[in-house]
Design a protein around this motif. Structure first.
Motif, short mmCIF file in Angstrom:
data_model
loop_
_atom_site.label_atom_id
_atom_site.label_comp_id
_atom_site.label_asym_id
_atom_site.label_seq_id
_atom_site.Cartn_x
_atom_site.Cartn_y
_atom_site.Cartn_z
N GLY A 146 -42.20 97.48 71.55
CA GLY A 146 -42.12 98.74 70.81
C GLY A 146 -42.14 99.94 71.74
N VAL A 147 -43.05 99.93 72.70
CA VAL A 147 -43.13 101.05 73.65
C VAL A 147 -41.86 101.09 74.51
CG1 VAL A 147 -44.38 101.92 75.66
CG2 VAL A 147 -45.63 101.14 73.66
N LEU A 148 -41.36 99.92 74.88
CA LEU A 148 -40.13 99.86 75.67
C LEU A 148 -38.96 100.46 74.90
CD1 LEU A 148 -39.21 98.73 78.43
CD2 LEU A 148 -38.51 96.68 77.22
N LEU A 149 -38.86 100.17 73.62
CA LEU A 149 -37.80 100.75 72.79
C LEU A 149 -37.99 102.26 72.63
CD1 LEU A 149 -37.21 98.07 70.03
CD2 LEU A 149 -35.58 98.87 71.73
N LEU A 150 -39.23 102.71 72.52
CA LEU A 150 -39.48 104.15 72.45
C LEU A 150 -38.99 104.86 73.71
CD1 LEU A 150 -43.04 104.32 70.85
CD2 LEU A 150 -40.95 105.33 69.96
N VAL A 151 -39.29 104.29 74.86
CA VAL A 151 -38.86 104.87 76.13
C VAL A 151 -37.34 104.84 76.24
CG1 VAL A 151 -38.93 104.56 78.64
CG2 VAL A 151 -41.03 104.40 77.30
N LEU A 152 -36.72 103.73 75.85
CA LEU A 152 -35.26 103.62 75.89
C LEU A 152 -34.60 104.66 74.98
CD1 LEU A 152 -32.71 101.96 76.75
CD2 LEU A 152 -33.05 100.70 74.63
N GLY A 153 -35.11 104.81 73.77
CA GLY A 153 -34.56 105.79 72.84
C GLY A 153 -34.70 107.21 73.34
N ALA A 154 -35.87 107.53 73.89
CA ALA A 154 -36.07 108.87 74.44
C ALA A 154 -35.14 109.11 75.63
CB ALA A 154 -37.53 109.05 74.85
N GLY A 155 -34.95 108.09 76.45
CA GLY A 155 -34.06 108.21 77.59
C GLY A 155 -32.62 108.48 77.18
N LEU A 156 -32.16 107.77 76.16
CA LEU A 156 -30.79 107.99 75.67
C LEU A 156 -30.62 109.40 75.14
CD1 LEU A 156 -29.98 104.62 73.87
CD2 LEU A 156 -28.96 105.51 75.96
N LEU A 157 -31.60 109.89 74.40
CA LEU A 157 -31.50 111.25 73.88
C LEU A 157 -31.54 112.29 75.00
CD1 LEU A 157 -33.62 111.08 70.62
CD2 LEU A 157 -31.15 111.12 70.86
N VAL A 158 -32.36 112.05 76.01
CA VAL A 158 -32.43 112.97 77.15
C VAL A 158 -31.09 112.98 77.88
CG1 VAL A 158 -33.47 113.29 79.43
CG2 VAL A 158 -34.92 112.94 77.44
N LEU A 159 -30.49 111.82 78.10
CA LEU A 159 -29.18 111.76 78.76
C LEU A 159 -28.13 112.54 77.97
CD1 LEU A 159 -28.98 108.06 79.94
CD2 LEU A 159 -29.16 110.09 81.37
N LYS A 160 -28.17 112.42 76.65
CA LYS A 160 -27.23 113.14 75.82
C LYS A 160 -27.42 114.64 75.94
CE LYS A 160 -26.04 114.21 71.11
NZ LYS A 160 -26.05 115.61 71.44
N ILE A 161 -28.66 115.09 75.90
CA ILE A 161 -28.96 116.53 75.98
C ILE A 161 -28.59 117.09 77.35
CG2 ILE A 161 -30.84 118.21 75.98
CD1 ILE A 161 -32.15 116.42 73.79
N VAL A 162 -28.91 116.36 78.41
CA VAL A 162 -28.59 116.82 79.76
C VAL A 162 -27.07 116.92 79.93
CG1 VAL A 162 -28.63 116.14 82.20
CG2 VAL A 162 -30.71 116.06 80.83
N ARG A 163 -26.36 115.93 79.44
CA ARG A 163 -24.89 115.94 79.55
C ARG A 163 -24.30 117.12 78.79
NH1 ARG A 163 -20.44 112.69 81.57
NH2 ARG A 163 -18.72 113.27 80.25
N ARG A 164 -24.84 117.40 77.63
CA ARG A 164 -24.31 118.49 76.80
C ARG A 164 -24.59 119.85 77.43
NH1 ARG A 164 -27.23 119.10 71.37
NH2 ARG A 164 -28.69 120.07 72.77
N ASN A 165 -25.71 120.00 78.12
CA ASN A 165 -26.12 121.30 78.65
C ASN A 165 -25.67 121.54 80.08
OD1 ASN A 165 -27.32 122.05 76.28
ND2 ASN A 165 -29.29 121.18 76.84
N GLN A 166 -24.81 120.70 80.63
CA GLN A 166 -24.33 120.93 81.99
C GLN A 166 -23.46 122.17 82.01
OE1 GLN A 166 -22.32 117.39 83.19
NE2 GLN A 166 -24.16 116.44 83.99
N ALA A 167 -23.62 122.98 83.07
CA ALA A 167 -22.82 124.18 83.21
C ALA A 167 -21.39 123.80 83.61
CB ALA A 167 -23.43 125.08 84.26
N PRO A 168 -20.40 124.54 83.15
CA PRO A 168 -19.02 124.24 83.54
C PRO A 168 -18.83 124.55 85.03
CG PRO A 168 -19.11 126.23 82.23
CD PRO A 168 -20.48 125.65 82.22
N PRO A 169 -17.96 123.81 85.70
CA PRO A 169 -17.75 124.06 87.13
C PRO A 169 -17.12 125.42 87.37
CG PRO A 169 -16.18 122.46 86.30
CD PRO A 169 -17.14 122.74 85.19
N LEU A 170 -17.58 126.07 88.44
CA LEU A 170 -17.03 127.37 88.80
C LEU A 170 -15.74 127.18 89.57
CD1 LEU A 170 -20.30 129.13 89.92
CD2 LEU A 170 -19.11 129.38 87.75
N THR A 171 -14.73 127.97 89.25
CA THR A 171 -13.45 127.85 89.95
C THR A 171 -13.17 129.06 90.80
OG1 THR A 171 -12.29 128.75 88.05
CG2 THR A 171 -12.41 126.35 88.26
#
Length: 69
Positions: free
Chosen positions: A44-69
Motif C-alpha cells: 500500500g505504501v509502495l503504491l502511494l509513493v508510485l502514485g505520488a511520483g507519477l503525479l509529480v512527473l506530470k506536474i513537472v513536465r507541464r510546468n517546464q519553461a519553453p526553450p529560449l530562442t
C-alpha cells in the motif's frame, strides 16, 4: 496560460494511473494496518509513493519553461 503538449495521452495516463495508485495504496495501507499485515501495508505504501511520483512527473513536465530562442 494553457500548456500545449504533443503527447497528451501520456500525461493523461500518468494522471489517471497516479490517482488510481494513490486510491488503491490508501485502501491497501488501511487494510494492512487494520489486520496487522506488514506485507499488505508495504504494498500500500509502495503504491502511494508510485502514485505520488507519477503525479509529480506530470506536474513537472507541464510546468517546464519553453526553450529560449
Amino acid at each position: 496560460m494553457v500548456a500545449q503538449t504533443s503527447d497528451g495521452h501520456v500525461l493523461l495516463v500518468k494522471k489517471l494511473g497516479g490517482l488510481f495508485a494513490i486510491i488503491l495504496g490508501c485502501l491497501l495501507t488501511a487494510v494492512g494496518v487494520t489486520f496487522e499485515s506488514s506485507g499488505t501495508t508495504f504494498v500500500g505504501v509502495l503504491l502511494l509513493v508510485l502514485g505520488a511520483g507519477l503525479l509529480v512527473l506530470k506536474i513537472v513536465r507541464r510546468n517546464q519553461a519553453p526553450p529560449l530562442t
